[in-house]
Design a protein around this motif. Sequence first.
Motif, PDB file in Angstrom:
ATOM      1  N   HIS A  19      53.598  25.981 -62.324  1.00 52.19           N
ATOM      2  CA  HIS A  19      54.943  26.197 -61.781  1.00 52.19           C
ATOM      3  C   HIS A  19      55.314  25.014 -60.887  1.00 52.19           C
ATOM      4  CE1 HIS A  19      58.445  28.443 -60.453  1.00 52.19           C
ATOM      5  NE2 HIS A  19      58.163  28.035 -59.233  1.00 52.19           N
ATOM      6  N   TYR A  20      56.528  24.509 -61.047  1.00 50.83           N
ATOM      7  CA  TYR A  20      57.011  23.378 -60.254  1.00 50.83           C
ATOM      8  C   TYR A  20      58.320  23.735 -59.572  1.00 50.83           C
ATOM      9  CZ  TYR A  20      53.600  20.638 -62.828  1.00 50.83           C
ATOM     10  OH  TYR A  20      52.432  20.160 -63.355  1.00 50.83           O
ATOM     11  N   GLU A  21      58.516  23.172 -58.381  1.00 50.29           N
ATOM     12  CA  GLU A  21      59.763  23.340 -57.650  1.00 50.29           C
ATOM     13  C   GLU A  21      60.249  21.971 -57.202  1.00 50.29           C
ATOM     14  OE1 GLU A  21      59.208  26.161 -54.478  1.00 50.29           O
ATOM     15  OE2 GLU A  21      58.978  27.827 -55.888  1.00 50.29           O
ATOM     16  N   ILE A  22      61.553  21.753 -57.311  1.00 48.66           N
ATOM     17  CA  ILE A  22      62.179  20.511 -56.884  1.00 48.66           C
ATOM     18  C   ILE A  22      62.934  20.801 -55.589  1.00 48.66           C
ATOM     19  CG2 ILE A  22      63.681  18.600 -57.539  1.00 48.66           C
ATOM     20  CD1 ILE A  22      61.434  19.132 -59.571  1.00 48.66           C
ATOM     21  N   ASP A  23      62.533  20.149 -54.506  1.00 54.51           N
ATOM     22  CA  ASP A  23      63.177  20.342 -53.210  1.00 54.51           C
ATOM     23  C   ASP A  23      63.956  19.095 -52.819  1.00 54.51           C
ATOM     24  OD1 ASP A  23      62.025  22.799 -53.055  1.00 54.51           O
ATOM     25  OD2 ASP A  23      60.870  22.423 -51.230  1.00 54.51           O
ATOM     26  N   TRP A  24      65.238  19.279 -52.555  1.00 55.28           N
ATOM     27  CA  TRP A  24      66.103  18.201 -52.095  1.00 55.28           C
ATOM     28  C   TRP A  24      65.836  17.985 -50.608  1.00 55.28           C
ATOM     29  CZ3 TRP A  24      71.973  19.167 -51.126  1.00 55.28           C
ATOM     30  CH2 TRP A  24      72.581  18.008 -50.649  1.00 55.28           C
ATOM     31  N   LEU A  25      65.512  16.740 -50.241  1.00 55.36           N
ATOM     32  CA  LEU A  25      65.289  16.382 -48.838  1.00 55.36           C
ATOM     33  C   LEU A  25      66.646  15.986 -48.247  1.00 55.36           C
ATOM     34  CD1 LEU A  25      62.132  14.187 -49.425  1.00 55.36           C
ATOM     35  CD2 LEU A  25      62.231  16.625 -48.911  1.00 55.36           C
ATOM     36  N   THR A  26      67.345  16.955 -47.693  1.00 49.01           N
ATOM     37  CA  THR A  26      68.726  16.744 -47.279  1.00 49.01           C
ATOM     38  C   THR A  26      68.875  15.670 -46.214  1.00 49.01           C
ATOM     39  OG1 THR A  26      68.576  18.556 -45.681  1.00 49.01           O
ATOM     40  CG2 THR A  26      69.403  19.086 -47.897  1.00 49.01           C
ATOM     41  N   ASP A  27      67.853  15.443 -45.414  1.00 44.02           N
ATOM     42  CA  ASP A  27      67.944  14.439 -44.357  1.00 44.02           C
ATOM     43  C   ASP A  27      67.530  13.038 -44.830  1.00 44.02           C
ATOM     44  OD1 ASP A  27      65.285  15.232 -44.631  1.00 44.02           O
ATOM     45  OD2 ASP A  27      64.811  14.723 -42.563  1.00 44.02           O
ATOM     46  N   VAL A  36      67.402  12.657 -52.868  1.00 46.21           N
ATOM     47  CA  VAL A  36      65.977  12.355 -52.832  1.00 46.21           C
ATOM     48  C   VAL A  36      65.249  13.694 -52.812  1.00 46.21           C
ATOM     49  CG1 VAL A  36      64.114  11.286 -51.520  1.00 46.21           C
ATOM     50  CG2 VAL A  36      66.365  10.203 -51.585  1.00 46.21           C
ATOM     51  N   CYS A  37      64.311  13.867 -53.748  1.00 45.67           N
ATOM     52  CA  CYS A  37      63.660  15.167 -53.908  1.00 45.67           C
ATOM     53  C   CYS A  37      62.139  15.026 -53.977  1.00 45.67           C
ATOM     54  CB  CYS A  37      64.131  15.830 -55.201  1.00 45.67           C
ATOM     55  SG  CYS A  37      65.911  16.078 -55.302  1.00 45.67           S
ATOM     56  N   ASP A  38      61.445  16.011 -53.440  1.00 45.37           N
ATOM     57  CA  ASP A  38      60.002  16.146 -53.624  1.00 45.37           C
ATOM     58  C   ASP A  38      59.766  17.104 -54.779  1.00 45.37           C
ATOM     59  OD1 ASP A  38      59.115  14.462 -51.619  1.00 45.37           O
ATOM     60  OD2 ASP A  38      58.950  16.057 -50.118  1.00 45.37           O
ATOM     61  N   VAL A  39      58.708  16.841 -55.536  1.00 38.65           N
ATOM     62  CA  VAL A  39      58.297  17.714 -56.630  1.00 38.65           C
ATOM     63  C   VAL A  39      57.030  18.425 -56.171  1.00 38.65           C
ATOM     64  CG1 VAL A  39      57.620  17.843 -59.047  1.00 38.65           C
ATOM     65  CG2 VAL A  39      59.243  16.073 -58.314  1.00 38.65           C
ATOM     66  N   PHE A  40      57.062  19.753 -56.136  1.00 38.64           N
ATOM     67  CA  PHE A  40      55.920  20.550 -55.708  1.00 38.64           C
ATOM     68  C   PHE A  40      55.345  21.320 -56.886  1.00 38.64           C
ATOM     69  CE2 PHE A  40      58.243  20.005 -51.770  1.00 38.64           C
ATOM     70  CZ  PHE A  40      57.229  19.761 -50.862  1.00 38.64           C
ATOM     71  N   MET A  41      54.010  21.410 -56.925  1.00 38.36           N
ATOM     72  CA  MET A  41      53.345  22.244 -57.914  1.00 38.36           C
ATOM     73  C   MET A  41      52.819  23.470 -57.183  1.00 38.36           C
ATOM     74  SD  MET A  41      50.380  21.424 -60.734  1.00 38.36           S
ATOM     75  CE  MET A  41      49.073  21.138 -59.585  1.00 38.36           C
ATOM     76  N   GLY A  42      53.165  24.647 -57.681  1.00 38.81           N
ATOM     77  CA  GLY A  42      52.770  25.897 -57.048  1.00 38.81           C
ATOM     78  C   GLY A  42      53.989  26.606 -56.486  1.00 38.81           C
ATOM     79  N   LYS A  43      53.723  27.686 -55.764  1.00 38.92           N
ATOM     80  CA  LYS A  43      54.808  28.489 -55.197  1.00 38.92           C
ATOM     81  C   LYS A  43      54.607  28.648 -53.704  1.00 38.92           C
ATOM     82  CE  LYS A  43      55.826  31.237 -59.290  1.00 38.92           C
ATOM     83  NZ  LYS A  43      55.959  32.573 -59.851  1.00 38.92           N
ATOM     84  N   GLN A  52      57.793  12.324 -56.014  1.00 43.07           N
ATOM     85  CA  GLN A  52      59.117  12.246 -55.404  1.00 43.07           C
ATOM     86  C   GLN A  52      60.048  11.572 -56.409  1.00 43.07           C
ATOM     87  OE1 GLN A  52      60.123   9.680 -51.861  1.00 43.07           O
ATOM     88  NE2 GLN A  52      60.227  11.715 -50.914  1.00 43.07           N
ATOM     89  N   ILE A  53      61.257  12.097 -56.511  1.00 42.80           N
ATOM     90  CA  ILE A  53      62.237  11.568 -57.463  1.00 42.80           C
ATOM     91  C   ILE A  53      63.583  11.387 -56.775  1.00 42.80           C
ATOM     92  CG2 ILE A  53      61.101  12.543 -59.497  1.00 42.80           C
ATOM     93  CD1 ILE A  53      63.148  14.837 -59.455  1.00 42.80           C
ATOM     94  N   ILE A  54      64.424  10.571 -57.378  1.00 38.38           N
ATOM     95  CA  ILE A  54      65.816  10.422 -56.943  1.00 38.38           C
ATOM     96  C   ILE A  54      66.682  10.790 -58.135  1.00 38.38           C
ATOM     97  CG2 ILE A  54      67.602   8.846 -56.146  1.00 38.38           C
ATOM     98  CD1 ILE A  54      65.387   7.208 -54.802  1.00 38.38           C
ATOM     99  N   VAL A  55      67.563  11.750 -57.932  1.00 36.41           N
ATOM    100  CA  VAL A  55      68.445  12.207 -59.007  1.00 36.41           C
ATOM    101  C   VAL A  55      69.893  12.102 -58.540  1.00 36.41           C
ATOM    102  CG1 VAL A  55      66.714  13.766 -59.988  1.00 36.41           C
ATOM    103  CG2 VAL A  55      68.309  14.635 -58.282  1.00 36.41           C
TER     104      VAL A  55
END
Length: 77
Positions: A19-27, A36-43, A52-55
Motif C-alpha cells: 500500500h502506498y500513500e502520496i502526501d503533498w508537502l504543503t509548506d 512536492v510530495c513524499d511517497v510512503f509505503m504502508g498505512k 519524493q516526487i514533484i507533480v
Amino acid sequence: MKEENLNKTIHSFDYLGDHYEIDWLTDATSMPNEMVCDVFMGKGKGAGCVGQIIVKKSDSKKQIEKIAVKEVLTNQQ
C-alpha cells in the motif's frame, strides 16, 4: 498552540501487494502549479517514506500514481 498539519494525502493505491500513500508537502511547494510530495509505503504512522516526487496540480491521480511507481522502482535498485 495548535499544531498545523503540513502534509495532505492526495492519493493512495496498492501496487504489487504493498500500500502506498502520496502526501503533498504543503509548506515545501514553491511553484504555484506544482506539488512536492513524499511517497510512503504502508498505512498510518507506521508508513515509511520511500521517495519524493514533484507533480503538477493538473495531473490526474493515474498520472501521479505512475510517477510514484517509477520513483519507488528507481529507489529499489
